[in-house]
Design an enzyme around this catalytic site. Sequence first.
Site, PDB file in Angstrom:
ATOM      1  N   ARG A 112       3.742 -22.138  -5.681  1.00  0.00           N
ATOM      2  CA  ARG A 112       4.701 -20.838  -5.570  1.00  0.00           C
ATOM      3  C   ARG A 112       5.421 -21.149  -4.367  1.00  0.00           C
ATOM      4  NH1 ARG A 112       3.559 -19.317  -0.319  1.00  0.00           N
ATOM      5  NH2 ARG A 112       1.307 -18.378  -0.012  1.00  0.00           N
ATOM      6  N   GLU A 211       4.305  -9.323  -0.773  1.00  0.00           N
ATOM      7  CA  GLU A 211       4.383  -9.636   0.702  1.00  0.00           C
ATOM      8  C   GLU A 211       5.650 -10.273   1.067  1.00  0.00           C
ATOM      9  OE1 GLU A 211       1.281 -12.085   2.154  1.00  0.00           O
ATOM     10  OE2 GLU A 211       2.333 -13.359   3.301  1.00  0.00           O
ATOM     11  N   ARG A 215       8.313 -13.840  -4.897  1.00  0.00           N
ATOM     12  CA  ARG A 215       7.364 -14.913  -4.946  1.00  0.00           C
ATOM     13  C   ARG A 215       7.461 -15.917  -6.456  1.00  0.00           C
ATOM     14  NH1 ARG A 215       2.647 -15.153  -1.625  1.00  0.00           N
ATOM     15  NH2 ARG A 215       3.517 -14.876   0.524  1.00  0.00           N
ATOM     16  N   CYS A 257       4.991 -13.629   6.653  1.00  0.00           N
ATOM     17  CA  CYS A 257       4.116 -14.382   7.387  1.00  0.00           C
ATOM     18  C   CYS A 257       4.379 -15.534   8.061  1.00  0.00           C
ATOM     19  CB  CYS A 257       2.722 -14.143   6.432  1.00  0.00           C
ATOM     20  SG  CYS A 257       1.308 -15.144   7.227  1.00  0.00           S
ATOM     21  N   THR A 259       2.690 -18.092   8.371  1.00  0.00           N
ATOM     22  CA  THR A 259       1.855 -19.366   7.915  1.00  0.00           C
ATOM     23  C   THR A 259       2.740 -19.636   6.762  1.00  0.00           C
ATOM     24  OG1 THR A 259       0.688 -17.881   6.152  1.00  0.00           O
ATOM     25  CG2 THR A 259      -0.310 -18.502   8.104  1.00  0.00           C
ATOM     26  N   ARG A 266       3.131 -22.845  -1.548  1.00  0.00           N
ATOM     27  CA  ARG A 266       1.621 -23.176  -1.595  1.00  0.00           C
ATOM     28  C   ARG A 266       1.331 -23.711  -3.080  1.00  0.00           C
ATOM     29  NH1 ARG A 266      -3.800 -21.119  -2.348  1.00  0.00           N
ATOM     30  NH2 ARG A 266      -3.239 -19.403  -3.689  1.00  0.00           N
ATOM     31  N   ARG A 295      -9.668 -21.779  -0.955  1.00  0.00           N
ATOM     32  CA  ARG A 295      -9.773 -20.295  -1.011  1.00  0.00           C
ATOM     33  C   ARG A 295     -10.541 -19.964  -2.198  1.00  0.00           C
ATOM     34  NH1 ARG A 295      -3.590 -17.663  -0.609  1.00  0.00           N
ATOM     35  NH2 ARG A 295      -3.073 -18.579   1.535  1.00  0.00           N
ATOM     36  N   GLU A 300      -6.371 -15.278  -1.608  1.00  0.00           N
ATOM     37  CA  GLU A 300      -6.900 -15.441  -0.422  1.00  0.00           C
ATOM     38  C   GLU A 300      -7.949 -14.124  -0.323  1.00  0.00           C
ATOM     39  OE1 GLU A 300      -3.424 -14.692   2.087  1.00  0.00           O
ATOM     40  OE2 GLU A 300      -4.682 -15.824   3.468  1.00  0.00           O
TER      41      GLU A 300
HETATM   42  P1  ADP Z   1      -0.470 -16.651  -2.687  1.00  0.00           P
HETATM   43  O1  ADP Z   1      -0.803 -17.911  -3.839  1.00  0.00           O
HETATM   44  O2  ADP Z   1       0.971 -16.233  -3.459  1.00  0.00           O
HETATM   45  O3  ADP Z   1      -0.618 -16.957  -1.365  1.00  0.00           O
HETATM   46  P2  ADP Z   1      -3.185 -15.696  -3.402  1.00  0.00           P
HETATM   47  O4  ADP Z   1      -3.877 -16.676  -2.775  1.00  0.00           O
HETATM   48  O5  ADP Z   1      -3.637 -14.225  -3.325  1.00  0.00           O
HETATM   49  O6  ADP Z   1      -1.678 -15.568  -3.020  1.00  0.00           O
HETATM   50  O7  ADP Z   1      -3.142 -16.022  -5.008  1.00  0.00           O
HETATM   51  C1  ADP Z   1      -2.527 -15.367  -5.840  1.00  0.00           C
HETATM   52  C2  ADP Z   1      -3.000 -15.363  -7.412  1.00  0.00           C
HETATM   53  O8  ADP Z   1      -2.706 -16.901  -7.896  1.00  0.00           O
HETATM   54  C3  ADP Z   1      -4.582 -15.176  -7.572  1.00  0.00           C
HETATM   55  O9  ADP Z   1      -4.725 -14.431  -8.529  1.00  0.00           O
HETATM   56  C4  ADP Z   1      -4.975 -16.560  -7.594  1.00  0.00           C
HETATM   57  O10 ADP Z   1      -6.453 -16.653  -8.178  1.00  0.00           O
HETATM   58  C5  ADP Z   1      -4.017 -17.249  -8.531  1.00  0.00           C
HETATM   59  N1  ADP Z   1      -3.975 -18.639  -8.211  1.00  0.00           N
HETATM   60  C6  ADP Z   1      -3.840 -19.456  -7.096  1.00  0.00           C
HETATM   61  N2  ADP Z   1      -3.773 -20.739  -7.419  1.00  0.00           N
HETATM   62  C7  ADP Z   1      -4.030 -20.958  -8.648  1.00  0.00           C
HETATM   63  C8  ADP Z   1      -4.215 -21.788  -9.649  1.00  0.00           C
HETATM   64  N3  ADP Z   1      -4.223 -23.143  -9.379  1.00  0.00           N
HETATM   65  N4  ADP Z   1      -4.226 -21.647 -10.883  1.00  0.00           N
HETATM   66  C9  ADP Z   1      -4.531 -20.420 -11.454  1.00  0.00           C
HETATM   67  N5  ADP Z   1      -4.258 -19.331 -10.708  1.00  0.00           N
HETATM   68  C10 ADP Z   1      -4.345 -19.580  -9.297  1.00  0.00           C
HETATM   69  C1  CIR Z   2      -4.620 -12.835   8.020  1.00  0.00           C
HETATM   70  O1  CIR Z   2      -4.279 -12.950   9.142  1.00  0.00           O
HETATM   71  O2  CIR Z   2      -5.739 -13.203   7.779  1.00  0.00           O
HETATM   72  C2  CIR Z   2      -3.776 -12.369   7.045  1.00  0.00           C
HETATM   73  N1  CIR Z   2      -2.569 -11.591   7.638  1.00  0.00           N
HETATM   74  C3  CIR Z   2      -3.263 -13.549   5.864  1.00  0.00           C
HETATM   75  C4  CIR Z   2      -2.904 -14.338   6.937  1.00  0.00           C
HETATM   76  C5  CIR Z   2      -2.588 -15.658   5.850  1.00  0.00           C
HETATM   77  N2  CIR Z   2      -1.473 -15.493   5.148  1.00  0.00           N
HETATM   78  C6  CIR Z   2      -1.151 -16.483   4.207  1.00  0.00           C
HETATM   79  O3  CIR Z   2      -1.654 -17.554   4.194  1.00  0.00           O
HETATM   80  N3  CIR Z   2      -0.159 -16.044   3.632  1.00  0.00           N
END
Ligand code: ADP
Ligand code: CIR
Length: 343
Positions: A112, A211, A215, A257, A259, A266, A295, A300
């Site tokens: 993403r 956020e 995305r 953010c 990061t 990501r 993660r 997250e």
């Molecule tokens: P972001 O990736 O946007 O930073 P999250 O870590 O919250 O946010 O992940 C968003 C969603 O994407 C979650 O439901 C997570 O389980 C899903 N996700 C992340 N990576 C994968 C993957 N490789 N395969 C399937 N789902 C994924």
């Molecule tokens: C924190 O500080 O833990 C939250 N604000 C999330 C920070 C990390 N965010 C991210 O990786 N996108």
Amino acid sequence: MNYPKLPEDCKSMLCKHLTPESFEELKNKKTANGFTLEQAINSGVVNIDSGIGVYAGDKESYTLFDKLFDPIIKDYHGFGKEDKHTSNLNPDDLNAPNPDPDGEFIVSTRIRVGRNMDNMPLGPAISKEQRDKVEASVVEGLSTLDGELKGDYFPLLGMSKEIQDDLIKDHFLFKEGDRFLDAVGLNKNWPEGRGIYHNSDKTFLVWVNEEDQLRIISMQQGGDIKEVFSRLVSAIKSIETKVPFSYSEHLGYITSCPTNLGTAMRASVHIALPKLAEDMEAFKTITDKYYLQIRGIHGEHSESEGGVYDISNLRRLGITEVEAVQDMYDGVVALIKAEKELS
Ligand code: ADP
Ligand code: CIR
């Protein structure tokens, strides 16, 4: 405003880098959108277990509050004030033959990027009218996509709880009520202005006004990382002809953010590593070497289930998109090798 009460054992980047001197210098400043230091740090003050603890309200926050953001950006990304960000979205430069063609380890791959609209405040400082305008512009832009990227937009407002929960459980949709986002005002007027666009296979999705304002997501089962990246690149290129993105020569794509700055990318796999998980120290030695983040399975701040982890690139700024995905790929190859040796 007084210097916030931050406990001695607080480990966030906010606690590490906010000093009484920087606080005094920044505490009365306000961006053109009215965003203050107090708002920028509130998430980390309220959530002492934050990893980072700060958010930007707009592009200007990164320059106006530089005494706080610069050291955090340096610490997280290893990226200094004089450094320049560069982009490379050419899938041909990625060396990523499927590391798991038999599907023994990799459940799914997802990449993403975050994007925000140029000349708009970021989510923490946006008004309801501006957020609704972003939604309308993005949805209009998405409606012109065709081929594999053709899909429909589903606003959160009016979506049944059942459909919403299924989309979250199946990893397609963002969760509701994140306390870190809540504390910086990113959940205001929820669920208005928020929604999800996706194609019929759910291999291409766009989250609207979470956020970040967009995305852009490409995902599928298995470990064909290059195919996932190629689809993402074609989507980014089409969308940016319709929706102008916020970008800075220094910081790359602007995100709420710090990061996510730079590539805002990501790239992750959900990968089964049950043996390696029995020795987290060995696991972390590999993930540290390849700049990877671990993660849990529901994103997250979630936990692993059944030895399946979400493994993604940690660095996003000062490296290109191709390098960010390559970090993840090279690390995943090393993790699979280690898991095989333990089996
Ligand atoms: P972001 O990736 O946007 O930073 P999250 O870590 O919250 O946010 O992940 C968003 C969603 O994407 C979650 O439901 C997570 O389980 C899903 N996700 C992340 N990576 C994968 C993957 N490789 N395969 C399937 N789902 C994924
Ligand atoms: C924190 O500080 O833990 C939250 N604000 C999330 C920070 C990390 N965010 C991210 O990786 N996108």
